[in-house]
Write a protein that holds these residues in place. Structure first.
Motif, PDB file in Angstrom:
ATOM      1  N   GLY A  75      -3.319   5.115  -1.385  1.00  0.00           N
ATOM      2  CA  GLY A  75      -2.659   4.960  -0.093  1.00  0.00           C
ATOM      3  C   GLY A  75      -2.811   6.169   0.800  1.00  0.00           C
ATOM      4  O   GLY A  75      -2.097   6.292   1.796  1.00  0.00           O
ATOM      5  N   ASN A 126      -8.097   6.835  -6.273  1.00  0.00           N
ATOM      6  CA  ASN A 126      -8.586   5.816  -5.339  1.00  0.00           C
ATOM      7  C   ASN A 126      -7.559   4.699  -5.164  1.00  0.00           C
ATOM      8  O   ASN A 126      -6.927   4.275  -6.120  1.00  0.00           O
ATOM      9  CB  ASN A 126      -9.881   5.181  -5.865  1.00  0.00           C
ATOM     10  N   ALA A 185       0.831  -1.198   0.000  1.00  0.00           N
ATOM     11  CA  ALA A 185       0.000   0.000   0.000  1.00  0.00           C
ATOM     12  C   ALA A 185       0.869   1.253   0.000  1.00  0.00           C
ATOM     13  O   ALA A 185       0.548   2.226  -0.672  1.00  0.00           O
ATOM     14  CB  ALA A 185      -0.922  -0.005   1.201  1.00  0.00           C
TER      15      ALA A 185
HETATM   16  N1  ATP Z   1      -7.369  -3.532   5.365  1.00  0.00           N
HETATM   17  C1  ATP Z   1      -6.806  -3.692   4.177  1.00  0.00           C
HETATM   18  N2  ATP Z   1      -6.503  -4.920   3.744  1.00  0.00           N
HETATM   19  C2  ATP Z   1      -5.930  -5.096   2.554  1.00  0.00           C
HETATM   20  N3  ATP Z   1      -5.628  -4.097   1.736  1.00  0.00           N
HETATM   21  C3  ATP Z   1      -5.916  -2.839   2.107  1.00  0.00           C
HETATM   22  C4  ATP Z   1      -6.515  -2.560   3.358  1.00  0.00           C
HETATM   23  N4  ATP Z   1      -6.681  -1.230   3.465  1.00  0.00           N
HETATM   24  C5  ATP Z   1      -6.210  -0.695   2.334  1.00  0.00           C
HETATM   25  N5  ATP Z   1      -5.748  -1.660   1.516  1.00  0.00           N
HETATM   26  C6  ATP Z   1      -5.138  -1.460   0.212  1.00  0.00           C
HETATM   27  O1  ATP Z   1      -4.178  -0.456   0.328  1.00  0.00           O
HETATM   28  C7  ATP Z   1      -4.233   0.404  -0.781  1.00  0.00           C
HETATM   29  C8  ATP Z   1      -4.388   1.833  -0.330  1.00  0.00           C
HETATM   30  O2  ATP Z   1      -5.657   2.012   0.249  1.00  0.00           O
HETATM   31  P1  ATP Z   1      -6.153   3.385   0.842  1.00  0.00           P
HETATM   32  O3  ATP Z   1      -7.416   3.136   1.573  1.00  0.00           O
HETATM   33  O4  ATP Z   1      -5.057   3.982   1.601  1.00  0.00           O
HETATM   34  O5  ATP Z   1      -6.458   4.241  -0.446  1.00  0.00           O
HETATM   35  P2  ATP Z   1      -6.971   5.737  -0.567  1.00  0.00           P
HETATM   36  O6  ATP Z   1      -5.892   6.487  -1.207  1.00  0.00           O
HETATM   37  O7  ATP Z   1      -7.463   6.232   0.723  1.00  0.00           O
HETATM   38  O8  ATP Z   1      -8.170   5.567  -1.588  1.00  0.00           O
HETATM   39  P3  ATP Z   1      -9.572   6.340  -1.623  1.00  0.00           P
HETATM   40  O9  ATP Z   1      -9.346   7.600  -2.356  1.00  0.00           O
HETATM   41  O10 ATP Z   1     -10.442   5.424  -2.378  1.00  0.00           O
HETATM   42  O11 ATP Z   1     -10.011   6.526  -0.235  1.00  0.00           O
HETATM   43  C9  ATP Z   1      -5.371  -0.077  -1.661  1.00  0.00           C
HETATM   44  O12 ATP Z   1      -4.819  -0.811  -2.713  1.00  0.00           O
HETATM   45  C10 ATP Z   1      -6.164  -0.979  -0.786  1.00  0.00           C
HETATM   46  O13 ATP Z   1      -6.671  -2.046  -1.551  1.00  0.00           O
END
Ligand code: ATP
Ligand code: MG
Lengths: 308, 294, 262
Positions: free
Chosen positions: A49, A46, A26
């Protein structure tokens, strides 16, 4: 030199895949320096991370590698979070509580005394536009109202540093505008705001600094005007009242019913053209410099990343 | 399948099937219950130890439930296994909660109805053993022995236990003295009756009157019995020596077989019958008169 | 403000919130209704018995109260931490200046408060039933104290398991603990006759001493017959329960401290 409000060094984090099969990287070494005072936008598509980084900063999950400092102190000590106001992504709250009870509950976690808590709760609910809805259980709130309550609870401790995970999501245009104004107001009060978003327009409007994260890596970061103002791509001038002078004929983009718009590449040309037009008795309707938009930077960053 | 008639037809078919299946289930059930002849009909009740584990420590509550079951369904069991099941249920129930007096008393009562004496006493014996303070259970046992089985030996044994556990209750002492007199321990019996009389000498309550009256009556009888027994013993010895009954009590005294010629409780002479070698009390007995004098 | 004072305030706030959660949820009232139905059932059964009616009410009433409270504590207890993670409500709480241990301890005390009120309510209902049959004894509140001690232990177990395992697993483990705790006192009686040599017996008895024994927190059987209770008994029970639950909560906190809340 001011201390960094948030300093993130080489943060790495992986998750296990579905059914513990596979490994999702991530974060692959994230570095961030958020200066005190000002608004810092943390943007990315999205799944880039963003939330993961924020969760690490607020101590909800633990990084594989790397360190985080808040105002120069390691974030592992929970007491540091006294100075942080946090709004989690699409806030999940105790839906059996009323808005007022919720804000008070979080306030009491900071050890705020009762009298002060009451006043502050009232003030904040007012501020986020939930006046008159304090006594409704959260179960009956709309998404936007939840977002607002979330913001109110993030402000309860009057923290120096605000970490907001997508503060504008779920809000209508008016709501977004209100929140933007609020964030600007908080900045004027001298607070540091660090927020994640993928709504670029919002970010562009208020951020002093941004970092763009793609697939767990920071691809661009710096002061927004530096990123943007490197070059004005062109200027559009629209006018009416006269025919387009012959020397400018080849620059016309559109012309109809007496309106015309011309596009010019550099500033000298603009000066000249303006002089000509005014001399001829034309009426200038607008002058628009076209900068690179955040969106373009964003898209090009993603493109680059894809090509890697 | 779309046609309503077809639907209705299928529904009816189902209804009929359902009806018959219920009918058949009922038949099955009766069949199952008939697999074993009624004489052996029974339910499984685990052993005490397993029941204790099963009760999760709420032994009293489980014991209460078993007790209810026991009271209402003891005769549901097939004839041939009824009493062994009764015994088993009783064991489990009282092992779970050995302090429940009702269990022992009601169980004994249920065993008494078909006159299973061994069960009656077994149940009560367990209660007596498990509750070393309790006098009601031995008292109950004594009552069965005395009034129903007419086994004075046993009655005296149980009343003795009850008396030791609660020496203050006159009912117990009274019945103990009574069973002792029948058993033949006349002196102790007399002692107890005299104590009872002593206790209620000046008591004018209905209870006092009753015990005064009854103890006087019994003392009169027991004293007669003692005299009679002594004379009979002496006569026996006399006969061993002379080969015949003594002609009169005076002769008996002269030969040194008795120290005194016995008088009845009212101070009158007994009537001696040389043929049988026994004495008979001839005094008219009026307890009211006697009470004042004793 | 000192850290300690802050922690205390936080624990109280979380406990209060847990309490609110419970009394605003339906399951609480459903379980109460069950318990009341149970007491009603005890009264009805008592009409059927031959002999002492109040004994039946007391026995079944106390057993029912104990059993239902334990079930409440298990089924609410295992969700106490897990559901917060599941519903993601925990994120916002733990992003505050709050050691994770405070969260667990607060949740624990909150549930204990709920269970306490629940218990008192049921005991009052039982008292009314007993007063009606002239069998009231203040000793039922003494039995209540011991039921509460047992609840403290069971809830601690439930929280401990729920801080390291999924709810199904923790429900199974907690139930297993409850069953073992309630039956272990019969183990020597059960097992020893099955073993033939001395070494086996010694080993079996050793394991028996390790097993939790909740029977020392069961006084219902004593108070039915007004058997005098040794003064050391209460103290021993309290010490046992407090030590046991403190240890479990502490272990639960240790596990929870290092856990990723995803
Ligand atoms: N609990 C988890 N278990 C497995 N993978 C996870 C978990 N949480 C996040 N990920 C993975 O980590 C990566 C980053 O996720 P994150 O939630 O930080 O994204 P984000 O930038 O906040 O996205 P968004 O804009 O959709 O909120 C993604 O590929 C997600 O699939
Ligand atoms: Mg996110």
């Amino acid at each position: 030199m001011t201390k960094d409000a948030i300093l993130v060094k080489n943060l790495k984090k992986h998750f296990k895949g579905h059914l513990s099969i596979g490994r999702i990287e991530a974060l692959k070494g994230v570095n961030l320096e958020v200066k005190e005072g000002g608004i810092y936008g943390f943007i990315g598509p999205n799944g880039a991370g963003k939330t993961t980084t924020l969760k690490i900063i607020t101590g909800l999950i633990f990084p594989d590698e790397g360190e985080v400092q808040i105002f120069g102190k390691p974030h592992t000590d929970y007491i540091i979070r006294k100075d942080i106001g946090f709004l989690p992504e699409s806030p999940y709250f105790y839906d059996y509580l009323t808005g007022e009870e919720l804000v008070k509950f979080f306030g009491s976690l900071f050890g705020i005394q009762k009298k002060e808590l009451n006043e502050r709760t009232k003030y904040l609910l007012d501020l986020v536009g939930l006046k008159g809805k304090e006594k409704i259980p959260l179960r009956k709130y709309s998404k936007g109202m939840l977002q607002r309550v979330g913001l109110a609870q993030a402000l309860i401790n009057d923290a120096k540093l605000l970490i907001l995970d997508e503060p504008m999501s779920g809000l209508d245009p008016i709501g977004r505008r209100e929140i933007r104004d609020l964030i600007l107001k908080l900045k004027e009060e001298g607070k540091t705001i660090f927020f994640s978003s993928h709504i670029l327009a919002d970010a562009e409007m208020i951020c002093d600094e941004v970092a763009i994260i793609v697939k767990g890596k920071i691809v661009q970061k710096g002061r927004l005007e530096e990123l943007l103002a490197k070059d004005v791509q062109f200027y559009d001038i629209s006018f009416k009242g006269i025919e387009t002078p012959p020397e400018l004929k080849d620059k016309v983009v559109v012309a109809f019913e007496g309106y015309s718009m011309i596009r010019l590449k550099d500033e000298d040309e603009v000066d000249k053209a303006l002089a000509t037009l005014i001399n001829k008795g034309g009426k200038i309707m607008s002058l628009m410099p076209h900068k690179t938009s955040l969106e373009e930077i964003f898209l090009s960053s993603i493109e680059e990343k894809k090509n890697e | 399948m779309r046609s309503p008639i077809l639907k209705r037809f299928i529904a009816t078919l189902f209804a009929i099937l359902l009806f018959f299946s219920i009918f058949n289930i009922h038949k099955d059930l009766t069949y199952i219950t008939r697999i074993y002849p009624d004489e052996y009909r029974s339910y499984y009740i685990p052993s005490s130890l397993h029941a204790k584990v099963f009760s999760l420590g709420y032994t009293n509550a489980l014991s209460d439930l078993l007790y209810l079951w026991f009271v209402y369904y003891w005769d549901w069991y097939g004839k041939n296994v009824r009493y062994s099941y009764m015994e088993h249920t009783f064991e489990v129930m009282t092992d779970l909660d050995p302090k429940n007096q009702d269990a022992y008393i009601i169980a004994a009562l249920l065993a008494f109805v078909p006159l299973k004496w061994d069960l009656v006493y077994k149940f009560l014996d367990k209660g007596i053993e498990k509750n070393p303070e309790n006098y009601v259970i031995p008292y109950d046992a004594g009552n069965y022995a005395l009034f129903s089985e007419k086994n004075y030996e046993r009655a005296a044994k149980y009343f003795q236990i009850a008396f030791e556990r609660n020496p203050e209750r006159t009912t117990i002492k009274n019945l103990l003295a009574y069973s002792l007199s029948h058993k033949g321990d006349l002196e102790t019996s007399l002692k107890y009756f005299e104590e009872i009389l002593d206790k209620y000498k000046n008591d004018d309550s209905p209870e006092g009157n009753y015990y005064r009256f009854s103890s006087v009556l019994h003392i009169f009888e027991v004293k007669n019995e003692i005299a009679k027994r002594d004379v009979e013993k002496a006569v026996e010895k006399y006969r061993a020596k002379f080969g015949k009954n003594p002609p009169s009590l005076r002769v008996l005294k002269k030969e040194g077989f008795i120290n005194e010629i016995p008088k009845d409780p009212l101070g009158k002479d007994y009537e001696y019958d040389p043929n049988s070698g026994t004495i008979k009390c001839v005094s008219k007995f009026n307890p009211k008169e006697v009470i004042g004098r004793w | 403000m000192s850290r300690f004072k802050l922690s205390c305030m936080q624990v109280i706030a979380i406990a209060k919130n847990t309490y609110k959660e419970a009394i605003r949820s339906k399951i609480f009232y459903v379980l109460m209704a069950f318990a009341i139905a149970m007491l009603g059932f005890a009264v009805i059964l008592s009409f059927l018995t031959i002999g002492s009616q109040k004994r039946v009410i007391l026995d079944l009433g106390l057993a029912g109260i104990s059993f239902f409270s334990v079930m409440t504590s298990i089924f609410v207890g295992i969700g106490l931490i897990y559901l917060e993670i599941e519903k993601k409500t925990i994120y916002n709480v733990l992003s505050k200046p709050l050691p994770r241990a405070s969260f667990i301890v607060g949740r624990y005390f909150g549930l204990m408060a709920v269970l306490g009120i629940n218990l008192i309510a049921m005991l009052i209902i039982l008292s009314i039933a007993l007063l009606f049959f002239k069998g009231f004894t203040p000793m039922i509140f003494y039995a209540g104290l011991f039921i509460y001690l047992e609840l403290a232990v069971i809830t601690a177990i439930a929280i401990f398991f729920s801080s390291i395992a999924s709810p199904v697993l923790s429900a199974i483990c907690t139930l297993a603990f409850y069953l073992i705790g309630h039956t272990s006192s019969t183990f020597p009686e059960m097992l020893v006759p099955l073993l033939h040599n001395d070494i086996q017996k010694k080993i079996a008895l050793f394991f028996f001493h390790i097993l939790p024994d909740l029977s020392i927190l069961n006084v219902s059987n004593l108070i039915t017959y007004n058997i005098p209770i040794a003064p050391g008994f209460t103290i021993r029970g309290i010490i046992y329960a407090v030590l046991f639950s403190t240890l479990l909560i502490f272990a639960g906190c240790l596990f929870f401290k290092k856990r990723d809340l995803v």
